[in-house]
Scaffold this motif. Structure first.
Motif, PDB file in Angstrom:
ATOM      1  N   UNK A  65      15.746  15.368  23.949  1.00 52.28           N
ATOM      2  CA  UNK A  65      16.225  14.818  25.147  1.00 52.28           C
ATOM      3  C   UNK A  65      16.954  13.572  25.088  1.00 52.28           C
ATOM      4  N   UNK A  66      17.771  13.306  25.973  1.00 56.79           N
ATOM      5  CA  UNK A  66      18.621  12.163  25.910  1.00 56.79           C
ATOM      6  C   UNK A  66      17.989  10.700  26.413  1.00 56.79           C
ATOM      7  N   UNK A  67      16.977  10.934  27.030  1.00 57.26           N
ATOM      8  CA  UNK A  67      16.363   9.579  27.484  1.00 57.26           C
ATOM      9  C   UNK A  67      15.966   8.744  26.240  1.00 57.26           C
ATOM     10  N   UNK A  68      16.397   7.724  26.656  1.00 57.88           N
ATOM     11  CA  UNK A  68      15.969   6.642  25.468  1.00 57.88           C
ATOM     12  C   UNK A  68      14.620   6.129  25.541  1.00 57.88           C
ATOM     13  N   UNK A  69      14.012   6.157  24.468  1.00 56.73           N
ATOM     14  CA  UNK A  69      12.444   5.699  24.625  1.00 56.73           C
ATOM     15  C   UNK A  69      12.358   4.119  24.881  1.00 56.73           C
ATOM     16  N   UNK A  70      11.370   3.580  25.402  1.00 59.22           N
ATOM     17  CA  UNK A  70      11.177   2.120  25.518  1.00 59.22           C
ATOM     18  C   UNK A  70      10.643   1.675  24.366  1.00 59.22           C
ATOM     19  N   UNK A  71      11.480   0.676  23.741  1.00 59.82           N
ATOM     20  CA  UNK A  71      10.896  -0.253  22.444  1.00 59.82           C
ATOM     21  C   UNK A  71       9.749  -0.423  22.365  1.00 59.82           C
ATOM     22  N   UNK A  72       9.040  -1.208  23.545  1.00 55.22           N
ATOM     23  CA  UNK A  72       7.609  -1.622  23.540  1.00 55.22           C
ATOM     24  C   UNK A  72       6.699  -0.608  23.494  1.00 55.22           C
ATOM     25  N   UNK A  73       6.994   0.827  24.047  1.00 54.35           N
ATOM     26  CA  UNK A  73       6.071   1.802  23.982  1.00 54.35           C
ATOM     27  C   UNK A  73       6.184   2.408  22.481  1.00 54.35           C
ATOM     28  N   UNK A  74       7.276   2.308  21.739  1.00 58.10           N
ATOM     29  CA  UNK A  74       7.078   2.750  20.447  1.00 58.10           C
ATOM     30  C   UNK A  74       6.299   1.873  19.551  1.00 58.10           C
ATOM     31  N   UNK A  75       6.584   0.371  19.868  1.00 64.16           N
ATOM     32  CA  UNK A  75       5.639  -0.562  19.039  1.00 64.16           C
ATOM     33  C   UNK A  75       4.257  -0.223  19.142  1.00 64.16           C
ATOM     34  N   UNK A  76       3.828  -0.105  20.662  1.00 64.53           N
ATOM     35  CA  UNK A  76       2.416   0.217  20.988  1.00 64.53           C
ATOM     36  C   UNK A  76       1.924   1.477  20.031  1.00 64.53           C
ATOM     37  N   UNK A  77       2.828   2.355  20.006  1.00 67.32           N
ATOM     38  CA  UNK A  77       2.130   3.674  19.259  1.00 67.32           C
ATOM     39  C   UNK A  77       2.240   3.297  17.841  1.00 67.32           C
ATOM     40  N   UNK A  78       2.924   2.488  17.430  1.00 66.97           N
ATOM     41  CA  UNK A  78       2.705   2.175  15.875  1.00 66.97           C
ATOM     42  C   UNK A  78       1.544   1.360  15.838  1.00 66.97           C
ATOM     43  N   UNK A  79       1.171   0.313  16.573  1.00 65.96           N
ATOM     44  CA  UNK A  79      -0.063  -0.451  16.503  1.00 65.96           C
ATOM     45  C   UNK A  79      -1.182   0.586  16.433  1.00 65.96           C
ATOM     46  N   UNK A  80      -0.992   1.713  17.163  1.00 67.11           N
ATOM     47  CA  UNK A  80      -2.224   2.560  17.390  1.00 67.11           C
ATOM     48  C   UNK A  80      -2.398   3.407  16.163  1.00 67.11           C
ATOM     49  N   UNK A  81      -1.197   3.704  15.740  1.00 67.52           N
ATOM     50  CA  UNK A  81      -1.333   4.511  14.356  1.00 67.52           C
ATOM     51  C   UNK A  81      -1.807   3.726  13.300  1.00 67.52           C
ATOM     52  N   UNK A  82      -1.533   2.483  13.349  1.00 68.08           N
ATOM     53  CA  UNK A  82      -2.174   1.362  12.222  1.00 68.08           C
ATOM     54  C   UNK A  82      -3.446   1.068  12.422  1.00 68.08           C
ATOM     55  N   UNK A  83      -4.106   1.647  13.313  1.00 67.21           N
ATOM     56  CA  UNK A  83      -5.739   1.520  13.321  1.00 67.21           C
ATOM     57  C   UNK A  83      -6.089   2.588  12.452  1.00 67.21           C
ATOM     58  N   UNK A  84      -5.388   3.549  12.080  1.00 64.80           N
ATOM     59  CA  UNK A  84      -5.956   4.615  11.136  1.00 64.80           C
ATOM     60  C   UNK A  84      -5.251   4.650   9.865  1.00 64.80           C
ATOM     61  N   UNK A  85      -3.835   4.019   9.736  1.00 66.22           N
ATOM     62  CA  UNK A  85      -3.175   4.145   8.471  1.00 66.22           C
ATOM     63  C   UNK A  85      -2.865   2.755   8.633  1.00 66.22           C
ATOM     64  N   UNK A  86      -2.906   2.141   7.126  1.00 68.52           N
ATOM     65  CA  UNK A  86      -2.454   0.682   7.074  1.00 68.52           C
ATOM     66  C   UNK A  86      -0.948   0.415   7.527  1.00 68.52           C
ATOM     67  N   UNK A  87      -0.565  -0.569   8.009  1.00 70.74           N
ATOM     68  CA  UNK A  87       0.920  -0.579   8.852  1.00 70.74           C
ATOM     69  C   UNK A  87       1.842  -0.678   7.475  1.00 70.74           C
ATOM     70  N   UNK A  88       1.540  -1.062   6.491  1.00 72.07           N
ATOM     71  CA  UNK A  88       2.502  -1.108   5.135  1.00 72.07           C
ATOM     72  C   UNK A  88       2.842   0.348   4.479  1.00 72.07           C
ATOM     73  N   UNK A  89       1.732   1.420   5.136  1.00 70.67           N
ATOM     74  CA  UNK A  89       2.160   2.796   4.591  1.00 70.67           C
ATOM     75  C   UNK A  89       2.769   3.738   5.723  1.00 70.67           C
ATOM     76  N   UNK A  90       3.409   3.112   6.949  1.00 74.03           N
ATOM     77  CA  UNK A  90       3.835   3.652   7.840  1.00 74.03           C
ATOM     78  C   UNK A  90       5.398   3.359   8.051  1.00 74.03           C
ATOM     79  N   UNK A  91       6.148   4.340   8.738  1.00 75.59           N
ATOM     80  CA  UNK A  91       7.639   4.320   8.705  1.00 75.59           C
ATOM     81  C   UNK A  91       7.975   4.989  10.052  1.00 75.59           C
TER      82      UNK A  91
END
Length: 376
Positions: free
Chosen positions: A308-334
């Motif tokens: 879809x064309x709607x552009x995601x909210x950067x803060x929402x993306x960062x929040x999801x990355x933070x959520x994933x980093x609770x499972x996998x260390x941030x240095x292993x995420x992209x």
């Protein structure tokens, strides 16, 4: 040449919306108005343009946009010895469409004259000093569609069992990987959406109806992939990507990764896993706990949708990355889009500018999260 630091903090899956010049040239070639060589010339011109646009948006490695193929998977598989292509009508993606499928009609092997090798060399020449990421369909696209779910194959089986298939299929990919390496490829991606069928209830039912156990196939898929990666060059980055279908902004599978995560993420031959996480169908990040802790493999979070064309909210993306980093260390995420922008020549239902806006967003978010985001 040192091994690339890929997958990169901001990366792409591979495909881009086809320009009108590609559509026109393909139509003229099909009508016999231009030669195959003239079609190649148009492709090279448009690939050169898409490479420059990828460089402009800051990508560390570029692709040919998959401009030289009609389908993300079929053009690759059709180049194997032992694969037969046929037309069929389907409404699997929620729209009725004539598509093409494959089945195994004789023992499988890799053709050293596969057209993708010439395509890679042409793209590499156009890219200059910038690394080229080559995308190909993974081995279990054959296992699932060309064997397990194929009525044609069931009527005339080539192999006595899946173990026999595994050895030929794995050898086919070993030969393909070595051929790309010898051609200069150092970043290869195996796109393998077939794994999605093993957790999608509707597909699992179809698998059972064809006489196979979807739970047993999880190990079969893993075994085939691991054998395919045996002997891979140490200085070549090899990743895998799986999404849940991406055809004209429609999807195919639903369900979480939990069913397959232990086996898929346990494949140590991959340097990274590109996974779809752009909507609620993806489920939580909890299945990522199966990523082995004693490797440096990376998970590329597909948090930006190409559908879809709607552009995601950067803060929402960062929040999801933070959520994933609770499972996998941030240095292993992209971070990346969840899939390409045009898995087939039709492309997704978005404007061309949207794909560049999305990629700029991916880069901007990545640079705000990882200090090494600009390191190639």
């Amino acid at each position: 040449m040192a091994k690339l630091n890929a997958p990169f903090r901001y990366d792409i899956v591979g495909s881009f919306l086809r320009p009108q010049a590609i559509h026109d040239a393909r139509a003229k070639h099909a009508a016999g108005e231009i030669s195959f060589e003239q079609l190649h010339e148009v492709e090279d011109t448009e690939v050169s343009k898409i490479i420059e646009k990828q460089k402009a948006v800051g990508l560390h490695a570029v692709t040919d946009g998959e401009f030289r193929r009609r389908w993300w998977h079929l053009d690759w598989l059709a180049g194997f010895n032992g694969i037969k292509v046929y037309d069929f009508k389907t409404a699997d993606f929620g729209i009725e469409k004539v598509m093409q499928g494959t089945y195994v009609d004789s023992p499988i092997s890799f053709d050293p004259n596969h057209p993708f090798l010439d395509g890679f060399r042409r793209t590499q020449k156009l890219a200059g000093d910038t690394p080229v990421k080559q995308t190909i369909a993974g081995p279990n696209m054959v296992t699932l569609s060309s064997v397990v779910l194929s009525q044609q194959y069931a009527a005339n089986p080539v192999y006595a069992n899946l173990d026999e298939l595994r050895h030929d299929l794995a050898k086919t990919y070993q030969d393909a990987i070595r051929a790309f390496y010898n051609a200069g490829c150092r970043y290869l991606q195996l796109d393998d959406t077939s794994w999605g069928a093993l957790f999608s209830e509707r597909r699992r039912d179809r698998i059972v109806a064809c006489g196979y156990d979807p739970d047993e196939l999880i190990d079969v898929f893993g075994d085939i992939t691991e054998e395919a990666l045996e002997g891979r060059p140490e200085d070549m980055v090899i990743t895998t990507h799986m999404c849940k279908g991406n055809f004209m902004s429609h999807w195919l599978y639903e369900g979480t990764y939990e069913t397959i995560a232990r086996r898929l993420l346990g494949i140590r031959g991959f340097d990274g896993f590109f996974l779809e996480y752009d909507d609620e169908r993806s489920g939580s990040f909890e299945p990522l706990r199966h990523l082995p802790a004693d490797t440096d493999q990376r998970v590329v979070l597909g948090l930006v949708t190409t559908k879809t064309a709607e552009l995601e909210d950067p803060d929402a993306i960062r929040a999801r990355i933070d959520e994933a980093a609770k499972i996998v260390p941030l240095e292993r995420l992209c971070l990346s889009p969840q899939c390409g922008f045009a898995s087939t020549e039709e492309g997704n239902s978005i404007a061309e500018q949207v794909q560049w806006d999305k990629l700029r967003l991916v880069r901007e978010v990545a640079e705000s999260v990882w200090d090494d985001a600009d390191e190639a």
